[in-house]
Design an enzyme around this catalytic site. Structure first.
Site, PDB file in Angstrom:
ATOM      1  N   LYS A   1      75.873  16.526  40.128  1.00  0.00           N
ATOM      2  CA  LYS A   1      77.154  17.161  40.422  1.00  0.00           C
ATOM      3  C   LYS A   1      78.317  16.503  39.659  1.00  0.00           C
ATOM      4  O   LYS A   1      79.334  17.137  39.412  1.00  0.00           O
ATOM      5  CB  LYS A   1      77.461  17.077  41.928  1.00  0.00           C
ATOM      6  CG  LYS A   1      76.351  17.523  42.862  1.00  0.00           C
ATOM      7  CD  LYS A   1      76.158  19.020  42.839  1.00  0.00           C
ATOM      8  CE  LYS A   1      75.393  19.569  44.042  1.00  0.00           C
ATOM      9  NZ  LYS A   1      73.970  19.221  44.127  1.00  0.00           N
TER      10      LYS A   1
HETATM   11  C1  LIG Z   1      72.870  19.984  44.475  1.00  0.00           C
HETATM   12  C2  LIG Z   1      71.558  19.405  44.162  1.00  0.00           C
HETATM   13  C3  LIG Z   1      70.447  20.216  43.846  1.00  0.00           C
HETATM   14  C4  LIG Z   1      70.518  21.722  43.902  1.00  0.00           C
HETATM   15  O1  LIG Z   1      71.318  22.261  42.880  1.00  0.00           O
HETATM   16  P1  LIG Z   1      71.857  23.776  42.997  1.00  0.00           P
HETATM   17  O2  LIG Z   1      72.789  23.937  41.854  1.00  0.00           O
HETATM   18  O3  LIG Z   1      72.550  23.870  44.320  1.00  0.00           O
HETATM   19  O4  LIG Z   1      70.676  24.659  42.929  1.00  0.00           O
HETATM   20  C5  LIG Z   1      69.272  19.590  43.469  1.00  0.00           C
HETATM   21  N1  LIG Z   1      69.174  18.247  43.448  1.00  0.00           N
HETATM   22  C6  LIG Z   1      70.207  17.436  43.761  1.00  0.00           C
HETATM   23  C7  LIG Z   1      70.018  15.956  43.737  1.00  0.00           C
HETATM   24  C8  LIG Z   1      71.430  17.980  44.116  1.00  0.00           C
HETATM   25  O5  LIG Z   1      72.458  17.181  44.424  1.00  0.00           O
END
Ligand SMILES: *Cc1c(COP(=O)(O)O)cnc(C)c1O
Length: 495
Positions: free
Chosen positions: A112
């Site tokens: 993120k």
């Molecule tokens: C947010 C997240 C996901 C999922 O990603 P999306 O874009 O919501 O599909 C997978 N792994 C981790 C570690 C995350 O923080």
């Protein structure tokens, strides 16, 4: 290029407006009405450049009402000094074909950060253009990683307030500590009794409530979103798939038949960005959607029926414990050739009945593009163990789901072409589960586990995690999901 709403194409706005609003008034999501297309020469040129230069090139095409200087300022601000590696998205090559795209070298150790280090710059630049000096209030629903990444990105950013809701029992202890110990004068964190979908639904309701909007406007404030419903989250994610392709080219890979991308998926934002990269000319063969026991997407890709009426599981990959994948809406808009009425009808059915079914035509287009698979917690742990034994590579629980599904895919299809696997978090964020995969030794404290993991695997503890050992919790509120609005007003000092 303009941005239109997935539920009403007559809503047409600039990039700055789409980013400042976060979501369209009638509940639809903003999407570009045209996409740039890059050719081989573009990629060849980009492959000689660094990540920031690649990001500027890609983002310029999407930020239609930003000047070139503004785009440069945003990208430089986001990716200078905040990642532990000069390359924010390096690749670790395992064996001949598995390119692990490590997206967790930022300040909160999850993917993120790639978007949320940039979003505050995009949002404040957008707000100056279109929000008439209003203070931007960021509301976030998080399954763990978004919340912390957004808090880090927005802390003490002028003219913004940020409020994060997380499911009280739905995040890891490390994630909880990361959020509850957050510093900054404009940050607020609140646990809710419920799961991630409750938090997300609550936030969406507050967002689209006109009375609330008016009240904020009276106080010279305006909501926006740092969730991946905001286009400003998705655009930066396209960059790292373009960048991964460029890195493979720079390494001399031929990639005549393209390559596959595997993404551990929850809200469908990350894999959607990979799809957009494909649409823009990156030679992606299959997009492989990996889920944990919450396998609503696996079923959808196989059957064309999306049905959220099922048990919700709390797993060791909590950031994927999601039954309503909000960004699927943008994919439906693609699959239905930008038919806003069809998308609105499907979303309506989802909120009324908890399910929808796509046409046969759409179903075959879907399975042409995507392959879906899932695995449970036991298989996840086994996969971590296997990759550590075979390659001395330590994967976190989410990345392990992707690796497991990748193996299922190769076994079922025999397709062993080059593959990029999105690695979405540092193993140290989920130390307990990862530790149990590689040793029988145990510790009874969170940081004991972190240290033990370091000793047993001879890997490095990321600095932001090490720094948490002496952190104290600052936010300890828990609220009922019915009281989220009240929590918003309290945080903002609005009566
Ligand atoms: C947010 C997240 C996901 C999922 O990603 P999306 O874009 O919501 O599909 C997978 N792994 C981790 C570690 C995350 O923080």
């Amino acid at each position: 290029m303009n941005y239109v709403s997935t539920r009403d194409k007559s809503v047409k706005v600039s990039a700055a407006t789409a980013i400042a609003r976060g979501i369209s008034v009638e509940g639809g999501l903003f999407v570009p009405d045209t996409f740039p297309k890059f050719n081989e020469k573009d990629f060849e040129n980009l492959s000689k450049l660094d990540y920031k230069a690649r990001a500027k090139f890609v983002l310029k095409h999407f930020l239609n009402d930003f000047t070139e200087q503004e785009v440069d300022y945003c990208v430089e601000g986001a990716y200078t000094g905040s990642f532990d590696n000069e390359q924010p998205a390096p690749i670790a090559l395992l064996g001949k074909n598995a390119n692990i795209l490590e997206l967790w070298h930022g300040p909160t150790c999850a993917f993120k950060d790639l978007a949320l280090q940039l979003l505050p710059y995009l949002l404040t630049t957008s707000a100056k253009k279109v929000a008439g000096g209003k203070k931007i209030v960021i509301l976030v629903a998080t399954s763990g990683d978004t919340g912390k990444a957004a808090l880090e990105g927005f802390k003490d950013v002028e003219d913004t307030e940020i409020l994060v809701f997380y499911p009280s029992e739905g995040v890891s202890p490390m994630q909880k500590l990361q959020m509850s110990s957050q510093k900054g004068d404009n940050v607020h964190v609140c646990a809710i009794v419920g799961n991630f979908d409750d938090a997300q639904t609550g936030v969406k309701k507050i967002f689209t409530n006109n009375e609330v909007k008016e009240k904020l406007a009276k106080n010279n404030m305006q909501f926006s979103s740092a969730n991946s419903i905001n286009w400003g989250r998705l655009a930066p994610q396209i960059v790292y798939y373009v960048s991964a392709y460029c890195d493979m080219l720079a390494r001399g890979e031929e990639l005549k038949d393209g390559f596959n991308i595997v993404v551990p998926t929850g809200n469908f934002g990350n894999i959607l960005a990979a799809y957009y990269a494909k649409k823009m000319g990156v030679p992606v063969n299959k997009l492989i959607c990996a889920s944990n026991a919450n396998n609503v997407l696996t079923d959808f890709i196989k059957t064309g029926v999306y049905n959220r009426n099922r048990d919700f599981y709390t797993t060791i990959s909590p950031s994927m414990d999601i039954l309503i994948s909000s960004n699927l809406e943008r994919m439906l808009f693609e699959l239905y050739d930008n038919d806003d009425k069809a998308v609105a009808a499907l979303q309506d059915s989802l909120s009324q009945n908890g399910e929808f079914k796509v046409t046969d035509e759409v179903k075959s287009a879907l399975s042409e593009l995507f392959w879906g698979g899932c695995c449970d917690d036991k298989a996840t742990v086994d996969t971590i163990e296997k990759y550590f034994k075979e390659y001395a590579y330590l994967a976190d629980t989410h990345t392990a789901v992707a690796l497991n599904v990748y193996e299922q895919y190769v076994k079922e299809t025999g397709d062993d072409r080059a593959t990029v696997i999105a690695s979405t978090a540092s193993p140290y964020k989920f130390a307990k589960s990862v530790l149990s995969a590689v040793t029988d030794e145990k510790s009874d404290s969170e940081f004991g586990e972190v240290k033990l993991l370091c000793e047993v695997t001879n890997t490095e503890i990321p600095e932001p995690i090490a720094a948490l050992e002496n952190a104290t919790a600052r936010f300890t509120d828990i609220c009922e999901k019915e009281n989220m609005l009240e929590a918003v007003y309290n945080s903002l000092n609005i009566k």
